[in-house]
Scaffold this motif. Structure first.
Motif, PDB file in Angstrom:
ATOM      1  N   GLY A  83       0.843  -1.191   0.000  1.00 19.77           N
ATOM      2  CA  GLY A  83       0.000   0.000   0.000  1.00 19.77           C
ATOM      3  C   GLY A  83       0.876   1.238   0.000  1.00 19.77           C
ATOM      4  N   MET A  84       1.911   1.203   0.853  1.00 20.85           N
ATOM      5  CA  MET A  84       2.853   2.320   0.905  1.00 20.85           C
ATOM      6  C   MET A  84       3.503   2.514  -0.467  1.00 20.85           C
ATOM      7  SD  MET A  84       6.335   2.824   3.212  1.00 20.85           S
ATOM      8  CE  MET A  84       5.589   2.920   4.827  1.00 20.85           C
ATOM      9  N   GLU A  85       3.978   1.435  -1.031  1.00 17.88           N
ATOM     10  CA  GLU A  85       4.669   1.526  -2.318  1.00 17.88           C
ATOM     11  C   GLU A  85       3.728   2.023  -3.415  1.00 17.88           C
ATOM     12  OE1 GLU A  85       7.661  -1.218  -2.657  1.00 17.88           O
ATOM     13  OE2 GLU A  85       8.008  -0.914  -4.795  1.00 17.88           O
ATOM     14  N   THR A 133      -4.649  -5.093   6.505  1.00 20.04           N
ATOM     15  CA  THR A 133      -5.812  -5.821   7.031  1.00 20.04           C
ATOM     16  C   THR A 133      -5.607  -6.388   8.424  1.00 20.04           C
ATOM     17  OG1 THR A 133      -4.932  -7.628   5.670  1.00 20.04           O
ATOM     18  CG2 THR A 133      -6.906  -6.497   4.881  1.00 20.04           C
ATOM     19  N   GLN A 134      -4.344  -6.549   8.840  1.00 20.96           N
ATOM     20  CA  GLN A 134      -4.054  -7.343  10.048  1.00 20.96           C
ATOM     21  C   GLN A 134      -3.921  -6.529  11.322  1.00 20.96           C
ATOM     22  OE1 GLN A 134      -1.896  -6.210   7.956  1.00 20.96           O
ATOM     23  NE2 GLN A 134       0.231  -6.379   8.569  1.00 20.96           N
ATOM     24  N   LYS A 135      -4.246  -5.240  11.250  1.00 22.56           N
ATOM     25  CA  LYS A 135      -4.112  -4.432  12.469  1.00 22.56           C
ATOM     26  C   LYS A 135      -5.523  -4.229  13.027  1.00 22.56           C
ATOM     27  CE  LYS A 135       0.385  -3.659  11.006  1.00 22.56           C
ATOM     28  NZ  LYS A 135       1.668  -3.032  11.139  1.00 22.56           N
ATOM     29  N   VAL A 158      10.014   4.029  12.661  1.00 24.43           N
ATOM     30  CA  VAL A 158      10.499   3.157  11.588  1.00 24.43           C
ATOM     31  C   VAL A 158       9.844   3.463  10.241  1.00 24.43           C
ATOM     32  CG1 VAL A 158      10.372   0.768  10.730  1.00 24.43           C
ATOM     33  CG2 VAL A 158      11.184   1.220  13.053  1.00 24.43           C
ATOM     34  N   PHE A 159       8.524   3.667  10.249  1.00 20.73           N
ATOM     35  CA  PHE A 159       7.811   3.672   8.977  1.00 20.73           C
ATOM     36  C   PHE A 159       8.046   4.939   8.145  1.00 20.73           C
ATOM     37  CE2 PHE A 159       5.917   0.250  11.404  1.00 20.73           C
ATOM     38  CZ  PHE A 159       6.022  -0.768  10.475  1.00 20.73           C
ATOM     39  N   GLY A 160       8.333   6.058   8.816  1.00 22.82           N
ATOM     40  CA  GLY A 160       8.711   7.256   8.068  1.00 22.82           C
ATOM     41  C   GLY A 160       9.997   7.022   7.282  1.00 22.82           C
ATOM     42  N   GLU A 181       2.173   5.725  14.313  1.00 18.59           N
ATOM     43  CA  GLU A 181       3.507   5.109  14.208  1.00 18.59           C
ATOM     44  C   GLU A 181       3.551   3.857  15.081  1.00 18.59           C
ATOM     45  OE1 GLU A 181       6.366   3.962  13.320  1.00 18.59           O
ATOM     46  OE2 GLU A 181       6.891   5.549  11.911  1.00 18.59           O
ATOM     47  N   THR A 182       3.471   2.720  14.446  1.00 18.65           N
ATOM     48  CA  THR A 182       3.409   1.443  15.148  1.00 18.65           C
ATOM     49  C   THR A 182       4.702   1.120  15.876  1.00 18.65           C
ATOM     50  OG1 THR A 182       2.205   0.851  13.152  1.00 18.65           O
ATOM     51  CG2 THR A 182       2.471  -0.871  14.786  1.00 18.65           C
ATOM     52  N   SER A 183       5.806   1.694  15.414  1.00 20.56           N
ATOM     53  CA  SER A 183       7.081   1.370  16.052  1.00 20.56           C
ATOM     54  C   SER A 183       7.221   2.047  17.414  1.00 20.56           C
ATOM     55  CB  SER A 183       8.249   1.778  15.144  1.00 20.56           C
ATOM     56  OG  SER A 183       8.248   3.166  14.909  1.00 20.56           O
TER      57      SER A 183
HETATM   58  C1  LIG Z   1       2.427  -2.769   9.753  1.00 22.25           C
HETATM   59  C2  LIG Z   1       2.728  -1.441   9.142  1.00 22.25           C
HETATM   60  C3  LIG Z   1       3.119  -1.296   7.805  1.00 22.25           C
HETATM   61  C4  LIG Z   1       3.428  -2.452   6.912  1.00 22.25           C
HETATM   62  O1  LIG Z   1       2.384  -3.360   6.770  1.00 22.25           O
HETATM   63  P1  LIG Z   1       2.738  -4.869   6.337  1.00 22.25           P
HETATM   64  O2  LIG Z   1       1.366  -5.483   6.202  1.00 22.25           O
HETATM   65  O3  LIG Z   1       3.545  -5.440   7.442  1.00 22.25           O
HETATM   66  O4  LIG Z   1       3.456  -4.823   5.063  1.00 22.25           O
HETATM   67  C5  LIG Z   1       3.300  -0.018   7.316  1.00 22.25           C
HETATM   68  N1  LIG Z   1       3.119   1.058   8.086  1.00 22.25           N
HETATM   69  C6  LIG Z   1       2.757   0.967   9.379  1.00 22.25           C
HETATM   70  C7  LIG Z   1       2.562   2.196  10.193  1.00 22.25           C
HETATM   71  C8  LIG Z   1       2.551  -0.298   9.944  1.00 22.25           C
HETATM   72  O5  LIG Z   1       2.206  -0.403  11.225  1.00 22.25           O
END
Ligand SMILES: *Cc1c(COP(=O)(O)O)cnc(C)c1O
Length: 392
Positions: free
Chosen positions: A72-74, A195-197, A94-96, A145-147
């Motif tokens: 999705g990001m890409e 989908t998994q969050k 991390v995600f930034g 920010e999940t990290s």
């Molecule tokens: C989990 C997550 C992603 C990446 O999702 P994946 O399904 O692991 O590829 C991207 N951004 C954030 C903020 C996330 O928590």
């Protein structure tokens, strides 16, 4: 291993995947049909409608990408960004950093706005970056920010970008369905999720939405999208309304059944109720952790209810605690990521995992394991503190 794989029944309280409701797993096992079957096309239309609801948008270009959140990001970057563009990228975790990677791989330059991990994106610094640079194509930031467990002010960030005529790209992989996400009201040009969050579906699909303005930018590109698979113009031949539904790739049919079911559950509960539920269990969890003598890593006003970063007490064996939780309680919590590795645990309360039984289990399990390790915690207080929140 030669036999069938039977996974253990875990309680998932990490940074995702979250617990998947039985109805969603049941949907996954329904009979596979063709991905061009008229019945499947009807399902696709309903998934689009449900995604528009969870994103709170009327955007026509709203669909699930057949790949995880990272895709999705890409997809956001490869479709909207071209070589030579300038993008302001906010990084407070991390995600930034991954957004920066994506921008640079598009041949564009990333102007970084960096904030300390565990704090929100600074609006002042973003304003400053816009004043110091002109012709900015887009502002990109991570909503949740999940990290680190930090929420940034998406609405205010988008408003700054609008003043400077820049597109707004928002990662709300962890935000969606856990805290308010208002794509249209905030004026987000592209938002993507996973989908998994907080959707509590199985991993592997990335919901995404593009505004009309973003669609126009895509339509007027001067270069081809570098990724064939993620090129929205091509994908729309399959997902778009009033198209021939031409073959692009084979949709993960059963994963779409599961996504549909998870979205249906969110709709049935209602977004406002889902947000309130996340907030309640977060409050109970924090009360319990603090009663135990643990401290939260993030300031209260920017905490994500669905991702709770807890400081690991001095002298405690991080890996040993997580291994014991898994072995003795079938409970998964998350390790710290990047700069916070070994310093924090990340306790997820995402989607179906955000419930009282999980909060109680986590508190009891942590207390047991930490006591056994000889950690300096106050035993016997946590459950009562959580219950006090539930009784209030
Ligand atoms: C989990 C997550 C992603 C990446 O999702 P994946 O399904 O692991 O590829 C991207 N951004 C954030 C903020 C996330 O928590």
């Amino acid at each position: 291993m030669t036999g069938a794989f039977h996974p253990p029944l875990r309680t998932l309280m990490g940074p995702g995947p979250s617990d998947v409701p039985p109805q969603v797993l049941e949907a996954l096992g329904r009979p596979t049909i063709g991905h061009l079957d008229p019945q499947f096309v009807t399902l696709m239309d309903d998934i689009k409608r449900l995604l528009q609801y969870v994103f709170q948008t009327d955007n026509a270009l709203t669909l699930p990408i057949s790949a995880p959140g990272s895709a999705g990001m890409e997809a956001a970057f490869v479709n909207l960004i071209e070589p030579g563009d300038k993008v302001i990228v906010c990084q407070n975790g991390v995600f930034g950093g991954r957004m920066k990677e994506n921008v640079e791989r598009c041949g564009a330059s990333a102007i970084m706005v960096e904030d300390t991990w565990g704090t929100e994106v600074s609006l002042d610094k973003v304003e400053q970056a816009f004043f110091e640079n002109n012709n900015i194509k887009a502002l990109a930031f991570v909503h949740a920010e999940t990290s680190t467990g930090v929420r940034s002010d998406a609405k205010a960030l988008a408003a700054i970008a609008h003043k400077h005529d820049a597109l707004v790209i928002m990662d709300t992989v962890t935000g969606l369905a856990g805290i308010p996400v208002e794509v249209d009201t905030w004026g987000i040009d592209c938002a993507y999720s996973g989908t998994q969050k907080c959707l509590s579906c199985t991993p592997g699909i990335a919901p995404i939405t593009f505004s009309q303005r973003a669609q126009d930018v895509i339509a007027n590109r001067s270069t081809k999208v570098q990724s064939w698979f993620l090129d929205m113009q091509l994908i729309m031949g399959y997902w778009g309304a009033n198209t021939k539904r031409a073959y692009h790739h084979t949709a993960p049919v059963n994963a779409m059944y599961a996504l549909h079911e998870s979205l249906r559950l969110v709709e049935a509960e209602g977004l406002a109720a889902a947000h309130a539920r996340h907030a309640l269990h977060h409050k109970a969890l924090v009360a319990g952790l603090e009663a135990m003598g643990l401290s939260m890593a993030v300031a209260a006003d920017v905490r994500l209810p669905q991702l709770n970063a807890v400081n690991i007490p001095e002298g405690v064996d991080d890996g040993g605690v997580r291994a014991a939780l898994l072995e003795q309680f079938d409970l998964e919590i998350g390790a710290g990521l990047g700069a916070l590795a070994g310093k924090t645990w990340r306790i997820g309360l995402m989607g179906f995992s955000a419930k009282a039984v999980n909060v109680r289990k986590c508190l009891l399990a942590l207390e047991t394991v930490l006591s056994a390790q000889g950690a300096n915690i106050a035993a016997g207080q946590a459950l009562a503190a959580a219950e006090a929140v539930y009784q209030a």
